[in-house]
Design a protein around this motif. Structure first.
Motif, PDB file in Angstrom:
ATOM      1  N   GLY A 163      39.581  51.943  58.184  1.00 53.62           N
ATOM      2  CA  GLY A 163      38.181  52.114  58.577  1.00 53.62           C
ATOM      3  C   GLY A 163      37.254  51.275  57.712  1.00 53.62           C
ATOM      4  N   THR A 164      37.509  51.265  56.404  1.00 50.97           N
ATOM      5  CA  THR A 164      36.686  50.466  55.491  1.00 50.97           C
ATOM      6  C   THR A 164      36.821  48.977  55.810  1.00 50.97           C
ATOM      7  OG1 THR A 164      37.056  52.120  53.797  1.00 50.97           O
ATOM      8  CG2 THR A 164      36.191  50.025  53.043  1.00 50.97           C
ATOM      9  N   LEU A 165      38.073  48.592  56.096  1.00 46.55           N
ATOM     10  CA  LEU A 165      38.337  47.196  56.468  1.00 46.55           C
ATOM     11  C   LEU A 165      37.505  46.821  57.697  1.00 46.55           C
ATOM     12  CD1 LEU A 165      40.298  45.190  55.176  1.00 46.55           C
ATOM     13  CD2 LEU A 165      41.941  45.727  56.976  1.00 46.55           C
ATOM     14  N   GLU A 166      37.448  47.729  58.671  1.00 46.82           N
ATOM     15  CA  GLU A 166      36.679  47.487  59.903  1.00 46.82           C
ATOM     16  C   GLU A 166      35.183  47.344  59.577  1.00 46.82           C
ATOM     17  OE1 GLU A 166      37.779  47.201  63.056  1.00 46.82           O
ATOM     18  OE2 GLU A 166      35.806  47.119  63.991  1.00 46.82           O
ATOM     19  N   GLY A 167      34.683  48.259  58.745  1.00 43.08           N
ATOM     20  CA  GLY A 167      33.264  48.214  58.376  1.00 43.08           C
ATOM     21  C   GLY A 167      32.911  46.938  57.636  1.00 43.08           C
ATOM     22  N   VAL A 168      33.789  46.556  56.697  1.00 41.35           N
ATOM     23  CA  VAL A 168      33.559  45.326  55.928  1.00 41.35           C
ATOM     24  C   VAL A 168      33.604  44.116  56.861  1.00 41.35           C
ATOM     25  CG1 VAL A 168      34.560  43.811  54.161  1.00 41.35           C
ATOM     26  CG2 VAL A 168      34.386  46.265  53.738  1.00 41.35           C
ATOM     27  N   ALA A 169      34.547  44.154  57.816  1.00 36.41           N
ATOM     28  CA  ALA A 169      34.668  43.034  58.770  1.00 36.41           C
ATOM     29  C   ALA A 169      33.393  42.887  59.585  1.00 36.41           C
ATOM     30  CB  ALA A 169      35.866  43.257  59.687  1.00 36.41           C
ATOM     31  N   VAL A 170      32.801  44.013  59.996  1.00 35.01           N
ATOM     32  CA  VAL A 170      31.547  43.956  60.773  1.00 35.01           C
ATOM     33  C   VAL A 170      30.454  43.289  59.930  1.00 35.01           C
ATOM     34  CG1 VAL A 170      29.682  45.332  61.800  1.00 35.01           C
ATOM     35  CG2 VAL A 170      32.069  45.932  62.250  1.00 35.01           C
ATOM     36  N   ALA A 171      30.359  43.724  58.662  1.00 34.30           N
ATOM     37  CA  ALA A 171      29.327  43.167  57.776  1.00 34.30           C
ATOM     38  C   ALA A 171      29.552  41.673  57.532  1.00 34.30           C
ATOM     39  CB  ALA A 171      29.324  43.923  56.452  1.00 34.30           C
TER      40      ALA A 171
ATOM     41  N   ILE B  51      33.486  54.809  60.125  1.00 31.74           N
ATOM     42  CA  ILE B  51      33.753  56.232  60.367  1.00 31.74           C
ATOM     43  C   ILE B  51      34.600  56.410  61.631  1.00 31.74           C
ATOM     44  CG2 ILE B  51      32.659  58.448  60.957  1.00 31.74           C
ATOM     45  CD1 ILE B  51      30.241  57.416  59.209  1.00 31.74           C
ATOM     46  N   ALA B  52      34.224  55.705  62.697  1.00 32.21           N
ATOM     47  CA  ALA B  52      34.937  55.852  63.976  1.00 32.21           C
ATOM     48  C   ALA B  52      36.402  55.455  63.835  1.00 32.21           C
ATOM     49  CB  ALA B  52      34.251  54.999  65.045  1.00 32.21           C
ATOM     50  N   VAL B  53      36.652  54.339  63.162  1.00 29.99           N
ATOM     51  CA  VAL B  53      38.043  53.874  63.021  1.00 29.99           C
ATOM     52  C   VAL B  53      38.826  54.809  62.114  1.00 29.99           C
ATOM     53  CG1 VAL B  53      39.488  51.993  62.118  1.00 29.99           C
ATOM     54  CG2 VAL B  53      37.512  51.463  63.535  1.00 29.99           C
ATOM     55  N   THR B  54      38.192  55.269  61.027  1.00 28.56           N
ATOM     56  CA  THR B  54      38.873  56.200  60.116  1.00 28.56           C
ATOM     57  C   THR B  54      39.294  57.457  60.877  1.00 28.56           C
ATOM     58  OG1 THR B  54      37.533  55.385  58.299  1.00 28.56           O
ATOM     59  CG2 THR B  54      38.632  57.494  57.957  1.00 28.56           C
ATOM     60  N   VAL B  55      38.364  58.055  61.615  1.00 27.69           N
ATOM     61  CA  VAL B  55      38.656  59.289  62.349  1.00 27.69           C
ATOM     62  C   VAL B  55      39.736  59.041  63.404  1.00 27.69           C
ATOM     63  CG1 VAL B  55      37.666  60.977  63.955  1.00 27.69           C
ATOM     64  CG2 VAL B  55      36.370  60.276  61.937  1.00 27.69           C
ATOM     65  N   THR B  56      39.599  57.951  64.154  1.00 28.23           N
ATOM     66  CA  THR B  56      40.573  57.650  65.210  1.00 28.23           C
ATOM     67  C   THR B  56      41.972  57.454  64.619  1.00 28.23           C
ATOM     68  OG1 THR B  56      38.802  56.486  66.344  1.00 28.23           O
ATOM     69  CG2 THR B  56      41.001  56.154  67.220  1.00 28.23           C
TER      70      THR B  56
ATOM     71  N   ALA C  28      45.202  59.899  65.158  1.00 26.99           N
ATOM     72  CA  ALA C  28      46.318  59.317  65.913  1.00 26.99           C
ATOM     73  C   ALA C  28      47.673  59.709  65.318  1.00 26.99           C
ATOM     74  CB  ALA C  28      46.186  57.803  65.944  1.00 26.99           C
ATOM     75  N   HIS C  29      47.663  60.192  64.085  1.00 28.72           N
ATOM     76  CA  HIS C  29      48.915  60.593  63.438  1.00 28.72           C
ATOM     77  C   HIS C  29      49.148  62.094  63.576  1.00 28.72           C
ATOM     78  CE1 HIS C  29      48.360  56.648  61.631  1.00 28.72           C
ATOM     79  NE2 HIS C  29      49.653  56.687  61.330  1.00 28.72           N
ATOM     80  N   ASP C  30      50.429  62.459  63.621  1.00 28.92           N
ATOM     81  CA  ASP C  30      50.780  63.873  63.741  1.00 28.92           C
ATOM     82  C   ASP C  30      50.457  64.637  62.457  1.00 28.92           C
ATOM     83  OD1 ASP C  30      51.676  63.416  66.252  1.00 28.92           O
ATOM     84  OD2 ASP C  30      53.742  62.996  65.621  1.00 28.92           O
ATOM     85  N   PHE C  31      50.464  63.911  61.331  1.00 31.47           N
ATOM     86  CA  PHE C  31      50.243  64.595  60.037  1.00 31.47           C
ATOM     87  C   PHE C  31      48.867  64.222  59.490  1.00 31.47           C
ATOM     88  CE2 PHE C  31      54.761  63.661  60.599  1.00 31.47           C
ATOM     89  CZ  PHE C  31      55.266  64.948  60.657  1.00 31.47           C
ATOM     90  N   ALA C  32      47.818  64.476  60.328  1.00 26.01           N
ATOM     91  CA  ALA C  32      46.468  64.077  59.948  1.00 26.01           C
ATOM     92  C   ALA C  32      45.979  64.796  58.696  1.00 26.01           C
ATOM     93  CB  ALA C  32      45.508  64.350  61.101  1.00 26.01           C
ATOM     94  N   HIS C  33      46.575  65.941  58.383  1.00 28.82           N
ATOM     95  CA  HIS C  33      46.133  66.685  57.200  1.00 28.82           C
ATOM     96  C   HIS C  33      46.724  66.088  55.919  1.00 28.82           C
ATOM     97  CE1 HIS C  33      50.009  68.282  58.541  1.00 28.82           C
ATOM     98  NE2 HIS C  33      50.231  68.575  57.263  1.00 28.82           N
ATOM     99  N   HIS C  34      47.717  65.249  56.062  1.00 28.37           N
ATOM    100  CA  HIS C  34      48.396  64.696  54.891  1.00 28.37           C
ATOM    101  C   HIS C  34      47.498  63.652  54.211  1.00 28.37           C
ATOM    102  CE1 HIS C  34      51.578  63.068  52.384  1.00 28.37           C
ATOM    103  NE2 HIS C  34      52.327  64.123  52.727  1.00 28.37           N
ATOM    104  N   ALA C  35      47.409  63.741  52.882  1.00 25.93           N
ATOM    105  CA  ALA C  35      46.487  62.882  52.120  1.00 25.93           C
ATOM    106  C   ALA C  35      46.748  61.399  52.351  1.00 25.93           C
ATOM    107  CB  ALA C  35      46.583  63.219  50.642  1.00 25.93           C
ATOM    108  N   SER C  36      48.028  61.008  52.389  1.00 24.25           N
ATOM    109  CA  SER C  36      48.347  59.577  52.531  1.00 24.25           C
ATOM    110  C   SER C  36      47.862  59.029  53.880  1.00 24.25           C
ATOM    111  CB  SER C  36      49.852  59.355  52.372  1.00 24.25           C
ATOM    112  OG  SER C  36      50.534  60.009  53.425  1.00 24.25           O
ATOM    113  N   VAL C  37      47.940  59.864  54.920  1.00 18.83           N
ATOM    114  CA  VAL C  37      47.475  59.443  56.252  1.00 18.83           C
ATOM    115  C   VAL C  37      45.957  59.248  56.232  1.00 18.83           C
ATOM    116  CG1 VAL C  37      47.178  60.185  58.653  1.00 18.83           C
ATOM    117  CG2 VAL C  37      49.382  60.501  57.513  1.00 18.83           C
ATOM    118  N   VAL C  38      45.272  60.204  55.599  1.00 20.39           N
ATOM    119  CA  VAL C  38      43.807  60.134  55.519  1.00 20.39           C
ATOM    120  C   VAL C  38      43.388  58.891  54.721  1.00 20.39           C
ATOM    121  CG1 VAL C  38      41.723  61.286  54.683  1.00 20.39           C
ATOM    122  CG2 VAL C  38      43.543  62.622  55.759  1.00 20.39           C
TER     123      VAL C  38
END
Lengths: 105, 324
Positions: free
Chosen positions: B293-301, B267-272, B276-286
């Motif tokens: 973020g998922t990659l980070e979570g999987v890496a932790v696991a 969650i933290a990495v996804t939000v950050t 960090a992008h100017d077009f945070a509302h854009h679907a592709s950025v999200v």
């Protein structure tokens, strides 16, 4: 007595070396004399203690041949003196508390 | 060399020391002097030479016991040294990676360049933090028990091995860039390789320390010599009772804790990333941020499963039930 002593060998060795540099055999003899023979450790277990105290810079050593036999002489460093004071105080405090507990029972 | 029981004993001790990977010339010289002095004293008080030598050897103790004590002391020193090297190599790697990130032209740092370092540094930070706890716990003791020197060495090995893999991956990425262009960042590349070499040296030290600890751990143990305090919770508790209570609760359910950490990291990495992008509302950025973020979570696991046991975060067969 042996089990109690084995946990405090570092302290005992530092205390023996406080009076001046000694080789391993003399440390064992001093220990025996000071304890009236009660502290009779397996002599070979002294050397690992001396080596790890040296690795921790609490003692330093050098070869000496003045007695006609080549011997490793150990002496206390400043760090060792500080450690000795700290551990002796720790031990006295522990022994005092233990005495209170045992005395109360 | 003295004849009789003493020479037999010295030969046996030498064999045992070599078996335990302990440098033996000084130990043997001191032992020989000690045994000869004891035998001389006994002979002077009336014993025969044979009796005196046999008694001197008996008083000295079994060769296996003496060799084990030396091996344990050497393993503790090696583990401490490995932890110091691991910390130094981490700092060298951070400095090298930061130099590249700050000084190299931006077009040389495009995705995925930098990703191995991002993950490697995170794993190294966790491993080194655990190492630091253990190092602090034993910092004033001349001897680290074998049960504690093994996880200290393992932590140093996880940190350095991760960094060395990261460095290798970064160099591979840089070398296989389709467009090339590293001539523009030659000085930064040299600094990075310098940092990587420090990490490689620290890894060698950590491998040697881990091998030494493993060797000592495999030796036959005397009765009552197992140290029950060699857990991460015990190490934290020894430093601070309050932190120890927190650690007991957190590490009581290691898998659950790992899941919560992984989810929080995701969650933290996804939000950050999204913010960090100017077009945070854009679907592709999200979506892009969610992937990272998922990659980070999987890496932790994955790291928990891969390194958790070596770092002492989980025991064999740990589950959602409390760790013991």
């Amino acid at each position: 007595m042996k089990n109690l002593l084995s946990g405090q060998l570092d302290l005992v060795v530092l205390a023996v070396l406080r009076d001046g540099p000694l080789h391993g055999y003399a440390i064992i003899q001093t220990l025996r004399e000071r304890s009236d023979g009660d502290f009779d450790i397996l002599e070979g277990t002294l050397y690992p203690v001396l080596h790890r105290l040296e690795a921790a810079a609490m003692v330093k050593s050098r070869w000496d041949s003045s007695s006609g036999r080549r011997r490793r002489i150990y002496s206390l460093t400043q760090r060792g003196q500080k450690a000795l004071i700290a551990r002796a105080a720790e031990w006295r405090s522990f022994a005092g508390r233990l005495e209170v507990v045992i005395g109360a029972s | 060399m003295t004849e009789g029981a003493i020479s037999v004993y010295l030969a046996e001790l030498e064999a045992q020391l070599k078996l335990n990977g302990v440098a033996c010339s000084r130990v043997l010289a001191e032992t020989e002097d000690h045994l000869a002095a004891t035998a001389e004293e006994l002979a002077a008080s009336g014993s025969t030479r044979t009796e005196a030598e046999a008694e001197a050897v008996r008083r000295f103790g079994r060769a296996t016991t003496v060799a084990r004590a030396f091996a344990e002391a050497a393993a503790g020193s090696a583990a401490r040294s490995a932890a110091s090297w691991a910390l130094a190599s981490f700092l060298a790697y951070v400095a090298a990676a930061a130099t590249v990130a700050l000084a190299a032209p931006s077009y040389l740092l495009d995705f995925p360049q930098g990703l191995p370092s991002w993950f490697g540094l995170q794993i190294a930070v966790v491993a080194l933090a655990i190492c630091l706890v253990r190092w602090l716990r034993w910092r004033r003791e001349p001897l680290i028990p074998a049960e504690s020197s093994a996880p200290l060495a393992a932590g140093a090995l996880v940190a350095t091995a991760t960094l060395v893999v990261s460095a290798a991956a970064e160099v591979l990425l840089a070398a296989t860039r389709p467009a090339g262009g590293w001539q523009a960042g030659e000085a930064e590349a040299v600094v990075f390789i310098g940092g990587a070499l420090v990490v490689a040296a620290a890894t060698v030290v950590a491998i040697a320390a881990a091998a030494r600890s493993r060797l000592v751990g495999a030796l036959p143990r005397e009765r009552g010599r197992r140290d029950p305090r060699a857990t991460l919770i015990a190490d934290i508790t020894a430093l601070s009772t309050v932190l120890g209570r927190v650690a007991t609760r957190v590490l009581a359910y290691p898998r659950l804790t790992a899941f919560v950490v992984a989810a929080t990291a995701c969650i933290a990495v996804t939000v950050t990333q999204a913010l960090a992008h100017d077009f945070a509302h854009h679907a592709s950025v999200v979506i892009g941020a969610a992937v990272v973020g998922t990659l980070e979570g999987v890496a932790v696991a994955v790291c928990y499963l891969a390194f958790g046991r070596a770092l002492g975060l989980r025991s064999a067969g740990s589950s959602l039930t409390p760790a013991r």
